[in-house]
Scaffold this motif. Structure first.
Motif, PDB file in Angstrom:
ATOM      1  N   ARG A   1       0.839  -1.195   0.000  1.00  0.00           N
ATOM      2  CA  ARG A   1       0.000   0.000   0.000  1.00  0.00           C
ATOM      3  C   ARG A   1       0.868   1.236   0.000  1.00  0.00           C
ATOM      4  NH1 ARG A   1      -2.970  -3.547   3.449  1.00  0.00           N
ATOM      5  NH2 ARG A   1      -4.996  -4.031   2.547  1.00  0.00           N
ATOM      6  N   ARG A   2       0.356   2.335  -0.533  1.00  0.00           N
ATOM      7  CA  ARG A   2       1.133   3.553  -0.683  1.00  0.00           C
ATOM      8  C   ARG A   2       0.392   4.745  -0.066  1.00  0.00           C
ATOM      9  NH1 ARG A   2       3.812  -0.072  -1.662  1.00  0.00           N
ATOM     10  NH2 ARG A   2       5.144  -0.497  -3.462  1.00  0.00           N
ATOM     11  N   PRO A   3       0.960   5.370   0.958  1.00  0.00           N
ATOM     12  CA  PRO A   3       0.349   6.592   1.497  1.00  0.00           C
ATOM     13  C   PRO A   3       0.376   7.703   0.457  1.00  0.00           C
ATOM     14  CG  PRO A   3       1.917   5.646   3.050  1.00  0.00           C
ATOM     15  CD  PRO A   3       2.112   4.929   1.745  1.00  0.00           C
ATOM     16  N   SER A   4      -0.360   8.782   0.741  1.00  0.00           N
ATOM     17  CA  SER A   4      -0.473   9.883  -0.218  1.00  0.00           C
ATOM     18  C   SER A   4       0.804  10.709  -0.273  1.00  0.00           C
ATOM     19  CB  SER A   4      -1.636  10.796   0.190  1.00  0.00           C
ATOM     20  OG  SER A   4      -1.349  11.433   1.419  1.00  0.00           O
ATOM     21  N   ARG A   5       0.890  11.562  -1.310  1.00  0.00           N
ATOM     22  CA  ARG A   5       2.049  12.448  -1.439  1.00  0.00           C
ATOM     23  C   ARG A   5       2.114  13.434  -0.281  1.00  0.00           C
ATOM     24  NH1 ARG A   5       2.031  14.035  -7.928  1.00  0.00           N
ATOM     25  NH2 ARG A   5       2.429  11.902  -8.722  1.00  0.00           N
ATOM     26  N   THR A   6       0.952  13.885   0.180  1.00  0.00           N
ATOM     27  CA  THR A   6       0.935  14.799   1.330  1.00  0.00           C
ATOM     28  C   THR A   6       1.546  14.133   2.554  1.00  0.00           C
ATOM     29  OG1 THR A   6      -1.049  15.902   0.503  1.00  0.00           O
ATOM     30  CG2 THR A   6      -0.538  16.174   2.843  1.00  0.00           C
ATOM     31  N   PHE A   7       1.171  12.873   2.760  1.00  0.00           N
ATOM     32  CA  PHE A   7       1.732  12.113   3.872  1.00  0.00           C
ATOM     33  C   PHE A   7       3.254  12.045   3.777  1.00  0.00           C
ATOM     34  CE2 PHE A   7       3.449   8.224   5.581  1.00  0.00           C
ATOM     35  CZ  PHE A   7       2.892   8.135   6.846  1.00  0.00           C
ATOM     36  N   TRP A   8       3.748  11.658   2.595  1.00  0.00           N
ATOM     37  CA  TRP A   8       5.195  11.522   2.433  1.00  0.00           C
ATOM     38  C   TRP A   8       5.905  12.863   2.590  1.00  0.00           C
ATOM     39  CZ3 TRP A   8       7.265   7.186   3.227  1.00  0.00           C
ATOM     40  CH2 TRP A   8       6.682   5.992   2.802  1.00  0.00           C
ATOM     41  N   GLY A   9       5.289  13.927   2.062  1.00  0.00           N
ATOM     42  CA  GLY A   9       5.911  15.238   2.207  1.00  0.00           C
ATOM     43  C   GLY A   9       6.050  15.643   3.661  1.00  0.00           C
ATOM     44  N   ALA A  10       4.980  15.442   4.446  1.00  0.00           N
ATOM     45  CA  ALA A  10       5.030  15.782   5.863  1.00  0.00           C
ATOM     46  C   ALA A  10       5.992  14.884   6.615  1.00  0.00           C
ATOM     47  CB  ALA A  10       3.625  15.691   6.472  1.00  0.00           C
ATOM     48  N   ALA A  11       6.023  13.592   6.251  1.00  0.00           N
ATOM     49  CA  ALA A  11       6.940  12.664   6.910  1.00  0.00           C
ATOM     50  C   ALA A  11       8.394  13.050   6.657  1.00  0.00           C
ATOM     51  CB  ALA A  11       6.680  11.242   6.421  1.00  0.00           C
ATOM     52  N   LEU A  12       8.710  13.387   5.396  1.00  0.00           N
ATOM     53  CA  LEU A  12      10.072  13.796   5.067  1.00  0.00           C
ATOM     54  C   LEU A  12      10.440  15.099   5.760  1.00  0.00           C
ATOM     55  CD1 LEU A  12      10.136  12.922   1.254  1.00  0.00           C
ATOM     56  CD2 LEU A  12      11.478  11.821   3.062  1.00  0.00           C
ATOM     57  N   ALA A  13       9.487  16.023   5.827  1.00  0.00           N
ATOM     58  CA  ALA A  13       9.750  17.296   6.505  1.00  0.00           C
ATOM     59  C   ALA A  13      10.006  17.065   7.988  1.00  0.00           C
ATOM     60  CB  ALA A  13       8.569  18.243   6.307  1.00  0.00           C
ATOM     61  N   GLY A  14       9.189  16.212   8.608  1.00  0.00           N
ATOM     62  CA  GLY A  14       9.393  15.923  10.024  1.00  0.00           C
ATOM     63  C   GLY A  14      10.722  15.253  10.280  1.00  0.00           C
ATOM     64  N   ALA A  15      11.076  14.301   9.416  1.00  0.00           N
ATOM     65  CA  ALA A  15      12.371  13.650   9.565  1.00  0.00           C
ATOM     66  C   ALA A  15      13.506  14.645   9.395  1.00  0.00           C
ATOM     67  CB  ALA A  15      12.500  12.521   8.543  1.00  0.00           C
ATOM     68  N   ALA A  16      13.349  15.584   8.446  1.00  0.00           N
ATOM     69  CA  ALA A  16      14.389  16.599   8.229  1.00  0.00           C
ATOM     70  C   ALA A  16      14.558  17.487   9.454  1.00  0.00           C
ATOM     71  CB  ALA A  16      14.041  17.438   7.002  1.00  0.00           C
ATOM     72  N   VAL A  17      13.430  17.865  10.071  1.00  0.00           N
ATOM     73  CA  VAL A  17      13.505  18.696  11.279  1.00  0.00           C
ATOM     74  C   VAL A  17      14.286  17.971  12.369  1.00  0.00           C
ATOM     75  CG1 VAL A  17      12.152  19.687  13.166  1.00  0.00           C
ATOM     76  CG2 VAL A  17      11.409  20.008  10.805  1.00  0.00           C
ATOM     77  N   VAL A  18      13.962  16.706  12.567  1.00  0.00           N
ATOM     78  CA  VAL A  18      14.623  15.933  13.610  1.00  0.00           C
ATOM     79  C   VAL A  18      16.104  15.763  13.309  1.00  0.00           C
ATOM     80  CG1 VAL A  18      14.729  13.674  14.719  1.00  0.00           C
ATOM     81  CG2 VAL A  18      12.519  14.746  14.301  1.00  0.00           C
ATOM     82  N   ILE A  19      16.427  15.466  12.037  1.00  0.00           N
ATOM     83  CA  ILE A  19      17.835  15.266  11.672  1.00  0.00           C
ATOM     84  C   ILE A  19      18.642  16.543  11.872  1.00  0.00           C
ATOM     85  CG2 ILE A  19      19.399  14.811   9.751  1.00  0.00           C
ATOM     86  CD1 ILE A  19      17.246  12.895   8.651  1.00  0.00           C
ATOM     87  N   VAL A  20      18.106  17.670  11.384  1.00  0.00           N
ATOM     88  CA  VAL A  20      18.813  18.941  11.541  1.00  0.00           C
ATOM     89  C   VAL A  20      19.012  19.261  13.018  1.00  0.00           C
ATOM     90  CG1 VAL A  20      18.630  21.436  11.214  1.00  0.00           C
ATOM     91  CG2 VAL A  20      18.069  19.880   9.337  1.00  0.00           C
ATOM     92  N   PHE A  21      17.973  19.036  13.801  1.00  0.00           N
ATOM     93  CA  PHE A  21      18.049  19.331  15.229  1.00  0.00           C
ATOM     94  C   PHE A  21      19.111  18.485  15.924  1.00  0.00           C
ATOM     95  CE2 PHE A  21      16.461  18.423  19.578  1.00  0.00           C
ATOM     96  CZ  PHE A  21      16.602  19.692  20.103  1.00  0.00           C
ATOM     97  N   THR A  22      19.100  17.162  15.673  1.00  0.00           N
ATOM     98  CA  THR A  22      20.036  16.289  16.360  1.00  0.00           C
ATOM     99  C   THR A  22      21.466  16.484  15.867  1.00  0.00           C
ATOM    100  OG1 THR A  22      19.395  14.543  14.811  1.00  0.00           O
ATOM    101  CG2 THR A  22      18.342  14.541  16.968  1.00  0.00           C
ATOM    102  N   VAL A  23      21.633  16.724  14.557  1.00  0.00           N
ATOM    103  CA  VAL A  23      22.981  16.967  14.042  1.00  0.00           C
ATOM    104  C   VAL A  23      23.536  18.276  14.597  1.00  0.00           C
ATOM    105  CG1 VAL A  23      24.304  17.508  11.961  1.00  0.00           C
ATOM    106  CG2 VAL A  23      22.711  15.590  11.965  1.00  0.00           C
ATOM    107  N   GLN A  24      22.653  19.290  14.702  1.00  0.00           N
ATOM    108  CA  GLN A  24      23.087  20.564  15.288  1.00  0.00           C
ATOM    109  C   GLN A  24      23.520  20.363  16.739  1.00  0.00           C
ATOM    110  OE1 GLN A  24      21.160  22.463  17.748  1.00  0.00           O
ATOM    111  NE2 GLN A  24      22.688  24.115  17.781  1.00  0.00           N
ATOM    112  N   GLN A  25      22.820  19.465  17.431  1.00  0.00           N
ATOM    113  CA  GLN A  25      23.175  19.191  18.817  1.00  0.00           C
ATOM    114  C   GLN A  25      24.538  18.537  18.940  1.00  0.00           C
ATOM    115  OE1 GLN A  25      21.449  19.886  21.919  1.00  0.00           O
ATOM    116  NE2 GLN A  25      20.928  21.340  20.324  1.00  0.00           N
ATOM    117  N   SER A  26      24.895  17.703  17.970  1.00  0.00           N
ATOM    118  CA  SER A  26      26.180  17.007  18.034  1.00  0.00           C
ATOM    119  C   SER A  26      27.294  17.791  17.362  1.00  0.00           C
ATOM    120  CB  SER A  26      26.052  15.631  17.370  1.00  0.00           C
ATOM    121  OG  SER A  26      25.764  15.763  15.999  1.00  0.00           O
TER     122      SER A  26
END
Length: 322
Positions: free
Chosen positions: A152-177
């Motif tokens: 099954r495939r979630p919608s493009r909106t879902f993937w866009g928000a998921a990628l954005a959320g992952a990017a926020v977390v990655i930037v935040f944690t990398v900035q911390q380290s």
């Protein structure tokens, strides 16, 4: 799993409206007049799992005060399996069908043994904030594996928000380290993959049997291996008990491994793997909060901004149609 992970209107979640969702997650159908929809209940259960998981890294750090990494994982898995066994016996639950054994083995290898062992090894040298990179990437990895596993495939909106959320977390944690990668990164990324596989297979099984039985049997399946492993590792890594060490061990065994996975799989069965996994975008920030309050780490100034960005992404994924 149709809708959603870590599901909008109840009518869009076909699997949840069948039989009141009872067969899927093991929870009885809501009585007439109840205000909470199956989706709401599933979301609350998944959130409870996220809160339990957010305490895992700080509790592991505490546990390492008393135990070595190998003995900590072996003893925690043994204790969690004994708890699960008591619940299964008390409920007179019959053994799972043979056709479910392979899936339970994936759950056991991913979330009972693989993820705890790899993250515990990593936390010998990595801070909890750096290890949160794994948690930040886990929702996206789980959603990808779920899409491959279920077709099954979630919608493009879902993937866009998921990628954005992952990017926020990655930037935040990398900035911390400070942009540096610790020596435990290979352990952390390995843990990411095996845990996503375990979550995906566990979420699938939780639609076929009650969610607590999924993790319960996965834990029990590990018991013949973990009991001798506990004896051997404790002999090689003698324990030096402290209050923090004992509390940490008890939490990762009863809180993270049993209770957390119990409510998590029930939540996934109700709202689906992709949307449930996105709730875990909040887990790194919760882990940082516990790291500050329990371990005394400094609270980063970027935390409120990252928290706001993550919450927006979670809200979008929860409303996106599959």
């Amino acid at each position: 799993m149709r809708a959603q992970n870590s599901a909008t209107a109840p009518m869009t979640i076909a699997v949840d409206t069948r039989s009141g969702s009872a067969p899927a997650g093991g929870a009885p159908a809501s009585p007439r007049g109840a205000t909470a929809s199956p989706r709401t209940q599933g979301t609350l259960l998944a959130l409870a799992g996220v809160v339990a998981f957010s305490l895992t890294f700080p509790s592991t750090v505490w546990g390492l005060e008393s135990f070595g990494p190998w003995s900590l994982v072996a003893v925690r898995s043994t204790l969690a399996a004994l708890i699960a066994g008591v619940f299964l016996l008390a409920g007179r639950v019959p053994p799972p069908e043979r056709r479910h054994w392979a899936g339970l083995a994936v759950v056991a290898g991913g979330v009972v043994i693989g993820f705890p062992l790899l993250t515990t090894l990593a936390l010998r040298t990595s801070t909890t904030s750096h290890a949160a990179v794994v948690v930040g990437l886990l929702p996206l990895t789980t959603a990808v594996l779920a899409a491959v596993r279920t077709g099954r495939r979630p919608s493009r909106t879902f993937w866009g928000a998921a990628l954005a959320g992952a990017a926020v977390v990655i930037v935040f944690t990398v900035q911390q380290s400070g942009g540096a990668l610790s020596a435990g990164d290979l352990y952390l990324f390995g843990a990411l993959l095996v845990c996503a596989a375990g979550y995906t297979e566990g979420g699938r099984l939780a639609r076929l049997m009650p969610g607590w039985q999924v993790i319960g049997w996965a834990l029990v399946f590990c018991l013949p291996l973990m009991v001798p492993a506990s004896a051997v590792t404790l002999a090689l890594e003698p324990a030096h008990l402290t209050a923090h060490g004992v509390i940490g061990l008890l939490w990762v065994a009863a809180g993270s491994t049993f209770f957390g996975l119990y409510v998590w799989y029930r939540g996934m069965a109700a709202i689906g793997i992709p949307r449930a996994s996105q709730l875990q975008l909040a887990q790194p920030l919760l882990t940082l909060f516990w790291s500050v309050s329990l371990l005394g780490e400094d609270l980063p100034l970027a935390a409120p901004l990252a928290a706001a960005g993550v919450l927006v992404c979670i809200a979008v994924t929860q409303r996106a149609k599959s």
